[in-house]
Design an enzyme around this catalytic site. Structure first.
Site, PDB file in Angstrom:
ATOM      1  CB  CYS A   1      18.517   8.116  14.180  1.00 43.04           C
ATOM      2  SG  CYS A   1      19.700   7.136  15.111  1.00 43.04           S
ATOM      3  CD  GLU A   2      13.068   3.886  14.407  1.00 44.32           C
ATOM      4  OE1 GLU A   2      12.654   2.832  14.914  1.00 44.32           O
ATOM      5  OE2 GLU A   2      13.338   4.910  15.067  1.00 44.32           O
TER       6      GLU A   2
ATOM      7  NE  ARG B   1       0.249   5.058   2.225  1.00 47.16           N
ATOM      8  CZ  ARG B   1       0.436   4.163   1.270  1.00 47.16           C
ATOM      9  NH1 ARG B   1       1.465   4.285   0.432  1.00 47.16           N
ATOM     10  NH2 ARG B   1      -0.392   3.141   1.124  1.00 47.16           N
TER      11      ARG B   1
ATOM     12  CE1 TYR C   1      -1.648   1.646   7.355  1.00 45.03           C
ATOM     13  CE2 TYR C   1      -0.965   3.479   5.969  1.00 45.03           C
ATOM     14  CZ  TYR C   1      -1.764   2.969   6.974  1.00 45.03           C
ATOM     15  OH  TYR C   1      -2.668   3.782   7.595  1.00 45.03           O
TER      16      TYR C   1
ATOM     17  CD  GLU D   1     -17.124   9.688   2.524  1.00 44.98           C
ATOM     18  OE1 GLU D   1     -18.010  10.236   3.204  1.00 44.98           O
ATOM     19  OE2 GLU D   1     -16.454   8.706   2.913  1.00 44.98           O
ATOM     20  N   PRO D   2     -13.707   9.972  -2.691  1.00 41.13           N
ATOM     21  CG  PRO D   2     -13.526  10.995  -4.787  1.00 41.13           C
ATOM     22  CD  PRO D   2     -14.524  10.644  -3.713  1.00 41.13           C
ATOM     23  N   GLY D   3     -10.226  10.031  -2.078  1.00 43.13           N
ATOM     24  CA  GLY D   3      -9.126  10.808  -1.505  1.00 43.13           C
ATOM     25  C   GLY D   3      -7.847  10.468  -2.224  1.00 43.13           C
ATOM     26  NE  ARG D   4      -5.126   4.777  -1.205  1.00 39.26           N
ATOM     27  CZ  ARG D   4      -4.363   4.481  -0.162  1.00 39.26           C
ATOM     28  NH1 ARG D   4      -3.048   4.547  -0.268  1.00 39.26           N
ATOM     29  NH2 ARG D   4      -4.902   4.098   0.981  1.00 39.26           N
TER      30      ARG D   4
END
Length: 439
Positions: A361-362, A330, A334, A290-293
């Site tokens: 605004c973070e 991300r 992460y 199941e490759p995604g990235r």
């Protein structure tokens, strides 16, 4: 600076992707803008598939659509002969809208709702990856109600720790996903499914993590699973027709990342499956991955326009762009790291260290810390590389910022595949607060 796929510097000193000038893309479609290199996606898909074809084995390469799901992307996956991994009713609905063959859809997830499972049964999808005892009972009940039957895999946690970020390590015993391989849960699940009138146990599935740079985890998972398969053959006369070893194949985000080529991952998986099948006297099961990235991650580039700057003397130069954690969460989630370049001056020396700030605004909305760029100014175009996975799919409307458009580029042509959101889109589901209503 490392350019992926068809990306290159053109004669104007601009970044070019898929034969299309990045400045043209920004001018036509605006920024922020997700740009996908279709040729690179095709190349990756073919590499995964060809490794199995060369080995003469039955296999399915299922695109993990949570990495990036849109009608156009699902159609591209179908065009390349891939199967499809979905994890929600929304992803399943997108697949159906794209005309994807239902028999090649696999439905994952740890808390599938009754409505989602009913939808899967009604569309006659190929397989459901069952995650827990609640789901087995719910699925059996729905099958009785609808008159359908369904093939399933049991998701197991083999206790293999991938060397990756804690948040995306999913093969350990302490996980919200799957049946534990070592405490008797999997055996109870097998017994429950084998007693079902409507659910057929096709095989087992595991997923040991993400952004994995070696094959040791896959080899160890295969060894553990086959040892159990040998026991289950004796105890239940169950022989797994399918072994799904998941995905998690890594990509190069920065120079610190050293992923293997797609074929290297697959060849080692095949070797491990063959060796263990022979050791325990099994026919080689159909192998699913199941490759995604690894299919879309480094095929994606996000284009931003530079706005304000702030210098903290002796500390740091901040360069702000017109996107941020609303289109790429991300880095905040992460601590993910990216490389970038000035797309309109890509050939110039990148010799000034700056940090790229988002517009939300973070205080934690920082895309990249301490990266070398040319002396950038307002209106320059910044390209952040390898944003094809979990960028658009995790995009949000924080600060009520519209989500960006998505463009596919290939052979010198650009195709808009997701429209940019508007302010009208953001409020279209809102309802007014009515006062003075008599109770």
């Amino acid at each position: 600076m490392f350019l992926h796929g068809t990306s290159r510097q053109n004669q104007h000193g601009h970044l070019e992707i898929g034969g299309v000038d990045a400045l043209y893309l920004a001018e036509k479609y605006g920024t922020p803008l997700y740009v996908y290199d279709v040729a690179l996606i095709r190349e990756r898909a073919k590499s995964f598939k060809q490794a199995f074809i060369s080995a003469g084995l039955k296999a399915q390469v299922a695109y993990a659509s949570k990495a990036f799901s849109s009608v156009a992307m699902i159609q591209l996956a179908e065009e390349e002969g891939l199967s499809l991994d979905v994890v929600s009713g929304g992803e399943l609905y997108t697949a159906v809208a794209a005309g994807f063959p239902a028999e090649r859809i696999h439905f994952h997830g740890n808390n599938k709702s009754r409505e989602e499972l009913r939808m899967a049964l009604e569309h006659r999808i190929g397989c459901i990856v069952v995650d827990n005892f609640y789901e087995i009972a719910l699925l059996e009940d729905l099958c009785k109600e609808t008159g359908h039957s369904i093939d399933v895999l049991l998701r197991i946690t083999p206790g293999v720790e991938a060397h990756t970020h804690d948040y995306i390590t999913t093969g350990q015993e302490d996980s919200k996903f799957g049946f534990d391989l070592h405490n008797g849960q999997t055996e109870r699940a097998i017994e429950q499914v084998l007693q079902s009138e409507h659910i057929q146990l096709l095989g087992v599935h595991c997923h040991i993590g993400s952004q994995i740079f070696d094959t040791a985890g896959f080899v160890l998972a295969a060894e553990k699973i086959f040892k159990k398969l040998d026991e289950w053959r004796d105890s239940y006369s169950f022989v797994s027709k399918v072994l799904n070893l998941g995905g998690g194949f890594g990509i190069r985000y920065t120079e610190d990342d050293e992923p293997l080529h797609a074929t290297e991952y697959v060849e080692k998986i095949i070797e491990a499956v063959k060796e263990n099948a022979s050791r325990y006297g099994f026919d080689i099961p159909e192998i699913w991955i199941e490759p995604g990235r690894s299919l879309v991650g480094d095929a994606g580039t996000t284009l931003y326009t530079v706005g304000s700057q702030k210098e903290v003397p002796g500390v740091r130069q901040y360069v702000a762009v017109d996107g941020g954690m609303n289109d790429n969460i991300r880095p905040a989630l992460y601590q993910a790291k990216y490389e970038a370049a000035a797309a309109n001056r890509i050939g110039e020396a990148h010799d000034k260290t700056v940090s790229i700030a988002g517009k939300c605004c973070e205080s934690g909305d920082m895309l990249i810390w301490d990266i070398d760029l040319p002396e950038v100014k307002e209106g320059d175009l910044l390209a952040v590389f390898c944003t094809g996975a979990y960028g658009y799919s995790m995009a949000n409307n924080y600060n009520r910022i519209p989500r960006p458009a998505v463009v596919f580029v290939e052979n010198g042509e650009a195709h808009l595949v997701v429209k940019r959101e508007t302010y009208e889109d953001i409020v279209k589901l809102d309802l007014p607060f009515k006062t003075g209503v008599k109770q």
